[in-house]
Motif scaffolding. Structure first.
Motif, PDB file in Angstrom:
ATOM      1  N   LEU A 190      29.181 -76.302  14.726  1.00  8.36           N
ATOM      2  CA  LEU A 190      30.193 -75.813  15.671  1.00  8.36           C
ATOM      3  C   LEU A 190      29.530 -74.900  16.697  1.00  8.36           C
ATOM      4  CD1 LEU A 190      32.935 -74.971  13.039  1.00  8.36           C
ATOM      5  CD2 LEU A 190      33.035 -76.833  14.711  1.00  8.36           C
ATOM      6  N   VAL A 191      28.833 -75.491  17.626  1.00 10.26           N
ATOM      7  CA  VAL A 191      28.088 -74.733  18.628  1.00 10.26           C
ATOM      8  C   VAL A 191      29.039 -73.774  19.359  1.00 10.26           C
ATOM      9  CG1 VAL A 191      26.690 -74.901  20.724  1.00 10.26           C
ATOM     10  CG2 VAL A 191      26.417 -76.586  18.889  1.00 10.26           C
ATOM     11  N   GLY A 192      28.638 -72.507  19.415  1.00 11.97           N
ATOM     12  CA  GLY A 192      29.437 -71.499  20.092  1.00 11.97           C
ATOM     13  C   GLY A 192      30.529 -70.872  19.239  1.00 11.97           C
ATOM     14  N   TRP A 193      30.755 -71.386  18.034  1.00 13.56           N
ATOM     15  CA  TRP A 193      31.797 -70.844  17.163  1.00 13.56           C
ATOM     16  C   TRP A 193      31.306 -69.540  16.540  1.00 13.56           C
ATOM     17  CZ3 TRP A 193      31.995 -70.818  11.506  1.00 13.56           C
ATOM     18  CH2 TRP A 193      33.227 -70.416  10.996  1.00 13.56           C
ATOM     19  N   THR A 194      32.140 -68.542  16.606  1.00 10.68           N
ATOM     20  CA  THR A 194      31.860 -67.282  15.929  1.00 10.68           C
ATOM     21  C   THR A 194      32.934 -67.108  14.876  1.00 10.68           C
ATOM     22  OG1 THR A 194      30.956 -66.339  17.948  1.00 10.68           O
ATOM     23  CG2 THR A 194      31.589 -64.801  16.220  1.00 10.68           C
ATOM     24  N   PRO A 195      32.529 -67.056  13.605  1.00  9.15           N
ATOM     25  CA  PRO A 195      33.554 -66.905  12.573  1.00  9.15           C
ATOM     26  C   PRO A 195      34.261 -65.560  12.710  1.00  9.15           C
ATOM     27  CG  PRO A 195      31.358 -66.716  11.613  1.00  9.15           C
ATOM     28  CD  PRO A 195      31.178 -67.078  13.053  1.00  9.15           C
ATOM     29  N   PRO A 196      35.542 -65.538  12.368  1.00 10.95           N
ATOM     30  CA  PRO A 196      36.241 -64.247  12.333  1.00 10.95           C
ATOM     31  C   PRO A 196      35.689 -63.440  11.161  1.00 10.95           C
ATOM     32  CG  PRO A 196      37.606 -65.957  11.393  1.00 10.95           C
ATOM     33  CD  PRO A 196      36.366 -66.635  11.907  1.00 10.95           C
ATOM     34  N   GLU A 197      36.398 -62.475  10.728  1.00  8.61           N
ATOM     35  CA  GLU A 197      35.980 -61.692   9.563  1.00  8.61           C
ATOM     36  C   GLU A 197      35.717 -62.632   8.381  1.00  8.61           C
ATOM     37  OE1 GLU A 197      37.251 -57.560   7.444  1.00  8.61           O
ATOM     38  OE2 GLU A 197      38.697 -58.562   8.715  1.00  8.61           O
ATOM     39  N   VAL A 198      34.692 -62.321   7.586  1.00  7.96           N
ATOM     40  CA  VAL A 198      34.297 -63.178   6.463  1.00  7.96           C
ATOM     41  C   VAL A 198      34.375 -62.383   5.169  1.00  7.96           C
ATOM     42  CG1 VAL A 198      32.415 -64.512   5.446  1.00  7.96           C
ATOM     43  CG2 VAL A 198      32.769 -64.559   7.929  1.00  7.96           C
ATOM     44  N   PHE A 199      34.986 -62.999   4.159  1.00  3.82           N
ATOM     45  CA  PHE A 199      35.035 -62.436   2.812  1.00  3.82           C
ATOM     46  C   PHE A 199      34.284 -63.378   1.883  1.00  3.82           C
ATOM     47  CE2 PHE A 199      38.738 -60.624   4.898  1.00  3.82           C
ATOM     48  CZ  PHE A 199      38.628 -59.292   4.557  1.00  3.82           C
ATOM     49  N   ASP A 200      33.277 -62.853   1.212  1.00  2.00           N
ATOM     50  CA  ASP A 200      32.443 -63.639   0.302  1.00  2.00           C
ATOM     51  C   ASP A 200      32.867 -63.332  -1.133  1.00  2.00           C
ATOM     52  OD1 ASP A 200      30.395 -64.707  -1.302  1.00  2.00           O
ATOM     53  OD2 ASP A 200      28.852 -64.248   0.179  1.00  2.00           O
ATOM     54  N   THR A 201      33.438 -64.326  -1.819  1.00  2.00           N
ATOM     55  CA  THR A 201      33.927 -64.079  -3.180  1.00  2.00           C
ATOM     56  C   THR A 201      32.790 -63.799  -4.164  1.00  2.00           C
ATOM     57  OG1 THR A 201      34.057 -66.462  -3.599  1.00  2.00           O
ATOM     58  CG2 THR A 201      36.100 -65.340  -2.922  1.00  2.00           C
ATOM     59  N   LEU A 202      31.588 -64.256  -3.867  1.00  2.00           N
ATOM     60  CA  LEU A 202      30.449 -63.922  -4.725  1.00  2.00           C
ATOM     61  C   LEU A 202      30.204 -62.411  -4.688  1.00  2.00           C
ATOM     62  CD1 LEU A 202      27.935 -64.656  -6.450  1.00  2.00           C
ATOM     63  CD2 LEU A 202      26.718 -65.004  -4.288  1.00  2.00           C
ATOM     64  N   LYS A 203      30.116 -61.854  -3.488  1.00  2.00           N
ATOM     65  CA  LYS A 203      29.872 -60.416  -3.347  1.00  2.00           C
ATOM     66  C   LYS A 203      31.059 -59.595  -3.847  1.00  2.00           C
ATOM     67  CE  LYS A 203      26.640 -60.918   0.458  1.00  2.00           C
ATOM     68  NZ  LYS A 203      26.387 -60.668   1.892  1.00  2.00           N
ATOM     69  N   LEU A 204      32.271 -60.057  -3.538  1.00  2.00           N
ATOM     70  CA  LEU A 204      33.457 -59.329  -4.002  1.00  2.00           C
ATOM     71  C   LEU A 204      33.544 -59.319  -5.529  1.00  2.00           C
ATOM     72  CD1 LEU A 204      36.124 -60.581  -1.439  1.00  2.00           C
ATOM     73  CD2 LEU A 204      35.203 -58.255  -1.646  1.00  2.00           C
ATOM     74  N   ALA A 205      33.256 -60.455  -6.154  1.00  2.00           N
ATOM     75  CA  ALA A 205      33.319 -60.519  -7.621  1.00  2.00           C
ATOM     76  C   ALA A 205      32.294 -59.597  -8.253  1.00  2.00           C
ATOM     77  CB  ALA A 205      33.123 -61.957  -8.095  1.00  2.00           C
TER      78      ALA A 205
END
Length: 193
Positions: A104-119
């Motif tokens: 997705l060229v030019g796509w910037t993800p919004p806020e990201v939540f990583d369940t690995l890190k959260l867990a």
């Protein structure tokens, strides 16, 4: 403190062809709106390079399965619409985001939540934080269609969504989910085969 359920999340998972860098062979996404997991969407894709045998052994997708599938360009606009959310959720998120970022060229993800890190931060003392281990520990696969299997994108987004809801419900507050997790304990492979 803001309630976590006020945002619209999209949980994503990708499966790759085993090449380096990996190309998409499957992509799935599912919404979480108001704290409720929605219905997943899934795309099988024909990658630019063939699927390597070892990758097929993991996710079960073969070159024959994707021979008549669309290429990513054919579904790109639909994927962009699907990913238009307040936040993206994934397990070991950098892997999925790296692949999506290349496509997705030019796509910037919004806020990201990583369940690995959260867990790791919110569920201390687990023997493993791999997705499969967390699914077993918290019975996250209950009621999922038996035809859906681990390491397929639709199964993985559903159990990741359930993991996120479990973690978010545990904290209740968006600010606690945003806090930086501690480093270390890296038992998840850092790349998509």
């Amino acid at each position: 403190m803001a309630d976590w359920a006020t945002l619209r999340y999209v949980v994503v998972d990708v499966e790759g062809n085993g090449q380096q860098p990996p190309d998409l062979v499957e992509l799935a996404a599912v919404d979480i709106v108001g704290g409720v997991v929605g219905q997943p969407v899934n795309w099988l894709l024909r990658p630019d390079e063939p699927i390597k045998h070892f990758a097929s052994r993991i996710h079960g997708i073969t070159n024959r399965d994707v021979a008549d599938a669309p290429v990513f360009a054919d579904i790109e606009n639909e994927v962009r619409r699907t990913l238009d959310a307040d936040a993206i959720v994934a397990h070991n998120a950098h892997v999925d985001l790296d692949v999506l970022g290349r496509k997705l060229v030019g796509w910037t993800p919004p806020e990201v939540f990583d369940t690995l890190k959260l867990a790791r931060r919110l569920l201390p003392g687990q023997g493993s934080y791999k997705l499969g281990a967390l699914v077993d520990a918290f019975n996250l696969a209950g009621g999922i269609d038996e035809e859906l299997t681990p390491h397929r994108a639709t199964y993985d987004v559903l159990v990741t969504a359930r993991m996120f809801v479990l973690l978010a419900s545990k904290t209740g507050a968006l600010e606690l989910l945003r806090a930086d997790p501690p480093e270390g304990g890296d038992d998840e492979t850092p790349a998509l085969f």
